[in-house]
Design an enzyme around this catalytic site. Structure first.
Site, short mmCIF file in Angstrom:
data_model
loop_
_atom_site.label_atom_id
_atom_site.label_comp_id
_atom_site.label_asym_id
_atom_site.label_seq_id
_atom_site.Cartn_x
_atom_site.Cartn_y
_atom_site.Cartn_z
N HIS A 187 -7.57 -5.55 0.87
CA HIS A 187 -6.37 -4.72 1.03
C HIS A 187 -5.52 -5.15 2.23
O HIS A 187 -4.29 -5.11 2.18
CB HIS A 187 -6.80 -3.26 1.20
CG HIS A 187 -5.71 -2.26 0.96
ND1 HIS A 187 -5.19 -2.01 -0.28
CD2 HIS A 187 -5.03 -1.46 1.80
CE1 HIS A 187 -4.25 -1.10 -0.20
NE2 HIS A 187 -4.12 -0.74 1.07
N SER A 229 0.82 -1.21 0.00
CA SER A 229 0.00 0.00 0.00
C SER A 229 0.87 1.27 0.00
O SER A 229 1.58 1.53 -0.96
CB SER A 229 -0.94 -0.08 1.21
OG SER A 229 -1.88 0.95 1.17
#
Ligand SMILES: *[C@@H]1O[C@H](CO)[C@@H](O)[C@H](O)[C@H]1NC(C)=O
Ligand SMILES: *[C@@H]1O[C@H](CO)[C@@H](O)[C@H](O)[C@H]1NC(C)=O
Ligand SMILES: *[C@@H]1O[C@H](CO)[C@@H](O)[C@H](O)[C@H]1NC(C)=O
Ligand SMILES: *[C@@H]1O[C@H](CO)[C@@H](O)[C@H](O)[C@H]1NC(C)=O
Length: 405
Positions: A381, A180
């Site tokens: 995620h 990320s």
């Protein structure tokens, strides 16, 4: 108005996501650690408790931040005498820390698996998280301490830690694994300081966050409503998420089996829903360490990427942009300059890093060596670091690819 809304949401998140900010013990008292529950442990303590060697290193950035790195130099399961171990550097995402690479435990978490495979493992901590709160002149109580976004993490933090590691290990280059924001930082660095490209043998980008025009998490999209301008610039100079240590205890009681759905929902609202891969026993430990802290500006800068769909520097508002950049709009990061080899990994149910946005990134990068989707429809995620089966779904594949590279 929107800024107030944003602050409100932040305080709300702050109330739900509470972290313990335990100090690091540097001794060798493993027996004491074995009695301590995981939610009370810092990264080095957790590594030590699990029987792996651990070292703490500090690197100082050009703008004065003193960053902690946690190193697992080898594994008790691998051949200690082997010298010249290849270095792998792992960089966490927004509001995370080095602990997220070890939280799943030995035999499961990526940092341990890499050590077992013979790598010299270094875990980074970006400025502003619990392990990187020191500065040569500022303290976290001062507003100026928090005047940064992931732009500074890419242009100051990464050069400091990569140069430190290369000097210390006498290696020519490192394997880089970013999750990320860890990928955002990498692309900022290699586009603005292209001379760093040769220092990366291979970059593995988990859930890359660069273009954000296809974000599905509504709660995260709130960041897009942030303002620009002189007053906003002042307003955003603050740190977020520093709950008192005692909250970690309450979380342990509050987030048990029965309240799993309630406690996990906020993670899922940001990351995408995947209850199957989140271990209820691990959730209280995760919540005791997350969020590990960062700046408001980092979040606001992401909001700007969502609003514009562009990968560009921080937007201060037109007047200040002229002053800082000499242009009305902030300059874009030049992805054509990223010549280091990059392999991209996407989750099919990732609400922040979508396949569409990653394909756009793919089309802009000159040296892509892989484009992968994790083979599970619900993979979100957060699963890149917290999924029960991350080893079989993802890590085994990554390590195999690295070994052949
Ligand atoms: C460990 O590595 C050294 C140096 O590469 C080698 O000589 C030795 O045979 C290895 N030992 C084992 C048990 O693999
Ligand atoms: C933030 O830092 C920059 C330099 O990087 C400085 O020019 C600016 O005035 C600072 N902003 C605030 C609001 O202090
Ligand atoms: C939590 O639930 C699982 C199954 O849903 C069960 O196996 C486990 O024993 C429960 N743990 C506790 C602490 O109640
Ligand atoms: C972007 O980087 C490439 C490769 O280094 C270079 O050829 C190009 O001129 C750069 N573009 C801009 C706008 O600076």
């Amino acid at each position: 108005m929107s800024a107030i809304l944003l602050c409100f949401v932040i305080s709300l998140l702050r109330y739900f996501f509470l972290c313990s900010c335990d100090s690091i013990v540097d001794g060798n008292d493993r027996s004491g650690l074995l009695k301590k529950p995981d939610y009370k442990l810092s990264t080095p303590e957790m590594v030590m408790k699990n029987g792996y060697p651990v070292e703490i290193h500090e690197a100082t950035t050009k703008d004065g931040y003193i960053l902690s790195m946690h190193r697992i130099p080898y594994s008790p399961k691998s051949n200690n005498s082997r010298t010249n171990r290849p270095v792998v550097f792992l960089q966490h995402g927004l509001f995370c820390s080095s602990i997220d690479w070890v939280i799943l435990g030995p035999g499961k978490a990526l940092a341990y698996l890499l050590a077992d495979e013979g790598y010299d493992v270094w875990l980074g901590n970006a400025r502003g998280n619990v392990y990187s709160l020191k500065h040569t002149t500022l303290t976290p109580q001062q507003k100026d301490f928090w005047n940064f976004s992931w732009h500074e993490m890419g242009t100051y933090d990464l050069p400091a830690v990569i140069d430190y590691i290369l000097a210390r290990t006498r290696q020519q280059d490192v394997y880089y694994i970013g999750h990320s924001m860890g990928t955002t930082m990498f692309f900022v660095l290699t586009s603005l300081k292209p001379e760093y490209n040769t220092k990366f043998r291979l970059t593995i980008a988990f859930a890359p966050v660069v273009f954000m025009s296809d974000v599905k998490s509504d709660i995260s999209k709130l960041a897009a409503f942030s303002r620009t301008g002189k007053q906003a610039d002042q307003l955003y100079n603050s740190g977020i998420f520093f709950p008192p240590r005692t909250w970690a205890e309450h979380i342990q009681v509050a987030c048990n089996n029965r309240t799993f759905t309630l406690c996990s929902t906020l993670i899922f609202l940001v990351a995408g829903f995947d209850p199957q891969e989140l271990d209820p026993k691990l959730l209280p430990v995760i919540l005791a360490h997350y969020p590990a802290g960062s700046s408001m500006k980092a979040l606001v800068h992401y909001g700007q990427l969502m609003r514009t769909g562009k990968f560009q520097q921080y937007d201060h508002g037109r007047a200040l942009n002229i002053m800082y950049y000499g242009t009305l709009e902030p300059p874009p990061y030049n992805l054509s300059a990223v010549t280091a080899p990059v392999s991209l990994y996407n989750g099919k149910n990732d609400w922040l890093s979508s396949i569409k946005d990653t394909e756009k990134l793919y089309s802009k990068l000159p040296n892509i060596v892989g484009m992968n989707q994790v083979p599970l429809d619900t993979f979100n995620h957060a699963d890149f670091q917290w999924a029960k089966n991350a080893k079989t779904l993802l890590y085994n594949d990554v390590i195999k690819f690295m070994k052949n590279y």
